[in-house]
Design an enzyme around this catalytic site. Sequence first.
Site, mmCIF file in Angstrom:
data_model
loop_
_atom_site.group_PDB
_atom_site.id
_atom_site.type_symbol
_atom_site.label_atom_id
_atom_site.label_comp_id
_atom_site.label_asym_id
_atom_site.label_seq_id
_atom_site.Cartn_x
_atom_site.Cartn_y
_atom_site.Cartn_z
ATOM 1 N N ARG A 54 -35.175 -5.320 -14.584
ATOM 2 C CA ARG A 54 -35.026 -6.742 -14.907
ATOM 3 C C ARG A 54 -33.799 -7.329 -14.228
ATOM 4 N NH1 ARG A 54 -35.985 -5.045 -21.055
ATOM 5 N NH2 ARG A 54 -34.027 -4.079 -20.444
ATOM 6 N N LYS A 165 -34.911 -16.667 -24.069
ATOM 7 C CA LYS A 165 -34.118 -15.532 -23.625
ATOM 8 C C LYS A 165 -32.929 -15.459 -24.559
ATOM 9 C CE LYS A 165 -32.142 -14.044 -19.242
ATOM 10 N NZ LYS A 165 -31.710 -14.583 -17.935
ATOM 11 N N ARG A 197 -34.769 -11.180 -31.046
ATOM 12 C CA ARG A 197 -36.071 -11.766 -30.751
ATOM 13 C C ARG A 197 -36.675 -12.419 -31.991
ATOM 14 N NH1 ARG A 197 -37.358 -6.610 -27.673
ATOM 15 N NH2 ARG A 197 -38.109 -5.880 -29.689
ATOM 16 N N SER A 234 -37.444 -12.841 -25.513
ATOM 17 C CA SER A 234 -37.023 -11.614 -24.831
ATOM 18 C C SER A 234 -35.502 -11.521 -24.895
ATOM 19 C CB SER A 234 -37.438 -11.643 -23.355
ATOM 20 O OG SER A 234 -38.830 -11.740 -23.227
ATOM 21 N N SER A 235 -35.011 -10.337 -25.213
ATOM 22 C CA SER A 235 -33.554 -10.210 -25.289
ATOM 23 C C SER A 235 -33.018 -9.535 -24.038
ATOM 24 C CB SER A 235 -33.162 -9.412 -26.525
ATOM 25 O OG SER A 235 -33.817 -8.171 -26.539
ATOM 26 N N GLN A 354 -43.430 -13.505 -33.793
ATOM 27 C CA GLN A 354 -44.158 -14.248 -32.758
ATOM 28 C C GLN A 354 -45.636 -13.930 -32.993
ATOM 29 O OE1 GLN A 354 -41.955 -12.920 -29.013
ATOM 30 N NE2 GLN A 354 -40.755 -12.113 -30.715
#
Lengths: 370, 370, 370, 370
Positions: A54, A165, A197, A234-235, A354
């Site tokens: 990432r 994020k 998250r 997303s962390s 989520q």
Amino acid sequence: MRTTSVGVFKIATKGPGDVSGLMSLIGSGAVDPDSILAILGKTEGNGGVNDFTREYAVAALCTALAPKLSLTPHAVEQRIAFVMSGGTEGVLSPHITVFTRQEIQQRPAGLSGKRLSIGMAQTRDFLPEELGRSAQITETAEAVKGAMADAGITDTADVHFVQIKCPLLTSERVEAAAARGSKTATTSAYSSMAYSRGASALGVAVALGEIAPDIRDEDVLRRYDLFSKVASTSSGIELMHNVVIVLGNSEGSASEFEIGHAVMSDAIDAPAVISALTSVGLGVAPQVAANRELVNIFAKAEASPDGAVRGFRHTMLEDTDISATRHARAAVGGLIAGLAGTGAVYVSGGAEHQGPAGGGPVAVIARLSG
Amino acid sequence: MRTTSVGVFKIATKGPGDVSGLMSLIGSGAVDPDSILAILGKTEGNGGVNDFTREYAVAALCTALAPKLSLTPHAVEQRIAFVMSGGTEGVLSPHITVFTRQEIQQRPAGLSGKRLSIGMAQTRDFLPEELGRSAQITETAEAVKGAMADAGITDTADVHFVQIKCPLLTSERVEAAAARGSKTATTSAYSSMAYSRGASALGVAVALGEIAPDIRDEDVLRRYDLFSKVASTSSGIELMHNVVIVLGNSEGSASEFEIGHAVMSDAIDAPAVISALTSVGLGVAPQVAANRELVNIFAKAEASPDGAVRGFRHTMLEDTDISATRHARAAVGGLIAGLAGTGAVYVSGGAEHQGPAGGGPVAVIARLSG
Amino acid sequence: MRTTSVGVFKIATKGPGDVSGLMSLIGSGAVDPDSILAILGKTEGNGGVNDFTREYAVAALCTALAPKLSLTPHAVEQRIAFVMSGGTEGVLSPHITVFTRQEIQQRPAGLSGKRLSIGMAQTRDFLPEELGRSAQITETAEAVKGAMADAGITDTADVHFVQIKCPLLTSERVEAAAARGSKTATTSAYSSMAYSRGASALGVAVALGEIAPDIRDEDVLRRYDLFSKVASTSSGIELMHNVVIVLGNSEGSASEFEIGHAVMSDAIDAPAVISALTSVGLGVAPQVAANRELVNIFAKAEASPDGAVRGFRHTMLEDTDISATRHARAAVGGLIAGLAGTGAVYVSGGAEHQGPAGGGPVAVIARLSG
Amino acid sequence: MRTTSVGVFKIATKGPGDVSGLMSLIGSGAVDPDSILAILGKTEGNGGVNDFTREYAVAALCTALAPKLSLTPHAVEQRIAFVMSGGTEGVLSPHITVFTRQEIQQRPAGLSGKRLSIGMAQTRDFLPEELGRSAQITETAEAVKGAMADAGITDTADVHFVQIKCPLLTSERVEAAAARGSKTATTSAYSSMAYSRGASALGVAVALGEIAPDIRDEDVLRRYDLFSKVASTSSGIELMHNVVIVLGNSEGSASEFEIGHAVMSDAIDAPAVISALTSVGLGVAPQVAANRELVNIFAKAEASPDGAVRGFRHTMLEDTDISATRHARAAVGGLIAGLAGTGAVYVSGGAEHQGPAGGGPVAVIARLSG
């Protein structure tokens, strides 16, 4: 209301450091680098704490974009929202989706209906001990409203995907809090990703009126009946604040794209995926609509916390060899890819709050032509 | 033609050593232990060389069935065909499917059409150097015909799934061949599993007329355009011959089940799965047909050897952390489970010459009621 | 004081289901099955929640020993203490160590000094909510004293290794507690293994006077300065009580073995391993002492919770692909095997409160000849 | 003979993208960027095909060094030899070792004996079909001699470590060869890494006279009795030629370092590690020599191909969850770290023809002070 033109470019990558596809589009003039607002990517790491694909992808993109934007790589990272989701298990295919936005004078005459719009906002930096707790929820909710305004969206029903994020805890951050006499929600880096998250997703749910705003700290990662149907969080280690990207449809947009969504009630909810496709005029692959084309699908996946899917035991949570998030992405990715007809879809793991427990949101962007 | 009654019992397991479900069915009289012909199972190991859940499951079943059959555990293993497929990645759920067969006087009056039939046969023992080569292909083809006859099936079009259990090479076996001056197809135990599976599948294709019988040794694991649409083969260390189980429909069967199949052209071939469901009167989950019920789906999955699915790169073959077979089972399992509405399906890895490269056969058994 | 003769047999295994080595020793008369008190084994699974090699090994041993003991397999499991530690990473080699004990009339005339003695005891069944908390600590401490008495050991300094088998939490157990209005120490099965191991080790430390008895619930898995230098604890799903095995030296033993120990202060503490070897008259491999022979080494390993070893960062805790316990066993196993000259040593993971943080106990059994 | 001053700087890294340590040393003047010849690093990936931490680390270093050297990042990669070995299993700690070399007028008066020297050379680009075969062996042997000359070493006995970076095969490269009618040694990317490492190591052995030069293609990865005691080879996707780095002692060096080596006969060969330490005046940790300090240890590790270590079975080669190279690095890393007193050592996997089967070379660099 200002009028914007939003572009969406899905670009396959040959590796986490591959920026050639985007550079080609910039070189050909198809993408104006100044218009890039956000880049969401699937990279081929493990999606866990030690997934460096990432940050490598972000570093490569920043280095490549820096001369195009006359900025330092660091300044590029501040300007564009990069969300890299690690893990291309099974048939999932590494790619990036580049979102651009430009202000335009007015909508073309023939354009009707609401079209894809994008807006962004961010919270203040959080203290380590605020992560996974009400401070993060409340601040995120505010930022979601700001991003909606930025997107020119007033009706929460027009919001179809909210990508966030958010930070995670490191040993240093936990210790920094402890040094101040504060206790963090967890001391584990891995667990903190889930907390962050989860709280961020609850912030979306609060902002959109999906749940009441009185969330208690102890509800995070416990009250799984509280969730957002459009949040995707997303962390990442590289920031201490939340970056919020709202995707929806707006009359202020002149883009050729439309977005819709549904919520998967569990990991095998094929009808929900079909419903999301249908909501933007698409169907199960192969696509037959002449004037509609699938651009990408954005979904969150997770192993149902109760250890079963429709009464049948799954083994994702007990597997010490493969993390549950990898299992879940592979399985949900397989289902969505089958219905979409392509593995180049954005399926991300870790769907706390989520969608319902074991399920998750699924959003579809279609291109309208003619 | 004799008339048989075939039973199919899908039983969820709580672990590889769990035999309680089958013991309950035997205890209640629902299953006559003497009628058990074969047990196909999905166990929760990694499906690789060091997956001991398969032998543990077989050992537990043999130990439990021994007193019911008045046999030693070893004799039980000789009598019943046990095929355990390791790997319940993603939403796949550990379970066993027990096939029983009993001769009956005659078909019930109202029963019409062909119904699920099962037949078995086995080859002679192979020499190590015969594995993965024409000898294994030819002998397997003969055994498939024998199993068809055993099942009362005369038309190859009525064969919908051929499960084969085949040998693999060990260092001892390779050395034994070398001592005789013979060279085996490979010296690697892991590779020999693929060779044996591949040659066995080609044997099915030859028997059913799917391909011409003149297969050369060098075609195995190379000419992937040669394949069977109904073969499913698994290699195991415990035998040196092939055990062939043919599942099809026959007028000589009075069972309440029907079987059909399709072949997935790649790992995301949703229409093929739907076609297999439709072929036995079912549809995409949730099932609505009042008089038809899904029993189980049997499918093979693999990572496409060319590294892409419909033009998009997959990363299964380059992942040093998770074997490609685990990735493939997870993805295809997710798709099939979504369309079937349950994760308790039999999706097995290693599909050499079983369906086209990257794809695989998918068979469905439905129960007809009323 | 009664006099006992203790036997120790280290037997290599070809797989988790391999019982041939022990059966040979029983067949030859070398081992009297009635004298078997405990079997400690290293099996080749992942050592995590879904490591079925442990229960498979126990099942295979119980099935094989049942006719020798004229008991059912289940009764064998009640009678003999089986402790299977999963994970033979790196050079570690799968094996079992069988401990036997028989009462004898009196010590042989020439025998001098304290010799290896073994004693056992067990606690009552715990409630799920008692695991990882003071109830488990206190009850375990009592059982340790009982096992010391059983071993004929009165001085705590003569205790060199205390192996404990302890329960873990499952979803069912957590829910059972919740249904009674009680909250367990954790809801994660994986975490509960650490809690149970930690509390059990603290129980040993209390019993042996290594720490003060006033441990609070919140000290478990937090106050890592509280530990035992001889505790080795393993959690398993198959029981709800603690089984305690004390190994030490006693004047009441006429065995030909001696045990000693040291405590590793971190995962690379070579001097501690050497010290443990030296304490029973051995040295670094290759062994030169003519009258002393290494039988086995028993050690616990863990990734230091602070993420570093002697100031250098390790990556075990952040690896989403390999669990930290596997990393730690591989590394400590490599060190101990190098110093011992064999990979057939018992190195077990999860050393919470067993030795200092990042370290662990290491005990050595030597055979004295002549 | 020219006289050089060689510097060795071991720098811990916080992640594969962390260049801060080296930048600090450059900033403080401790390291002159123009003098950097080679950087060997341990990065925290899986060390397999999809380990992107290696290329990420190189990219980060090149980007950071580019302005210091007034070169583009690409030109930096051409100028400095970067060898990144993925995999910091167990106690191994991510770090880089920077080697610098500067020509100086003459040796300081008081300096006696041979001191650490470094030399480099490279082969021509290879065709894909040359990898793992005699062409690679022969060309590598030539390059080793060139690197020895560059290091000012004339006696092969003064060569203690030869690090080689070599290519691997990709699907594209295999296909390119096939298109020319040539067949590569293997079609698997993963296997090609072993072939390339093995042939490169044989090239070192030939150059140093350790084996006769008449190696046949079929000896590679088969005749494991042919090996070099000082070769350490790593394959990477980014090049098609071999880069050879020779480390030895030379009278032409005025450095404060000395290098020595030994060869481990198997993965638990503690005496060999101690011998390597002793050869440069060091001992087992903790170090007591006042005037000698350990800088770093360079070793290769592998799972013995026959599946056993000193007669005891290991399970590294059958583990489908963890690759054998990760197992081997963890175990050998644990042993070396224990004897060295630090996990910041360079232990690299894949030791084909580098030391005897199952063993590998181990070199030690010490700093002499006073």
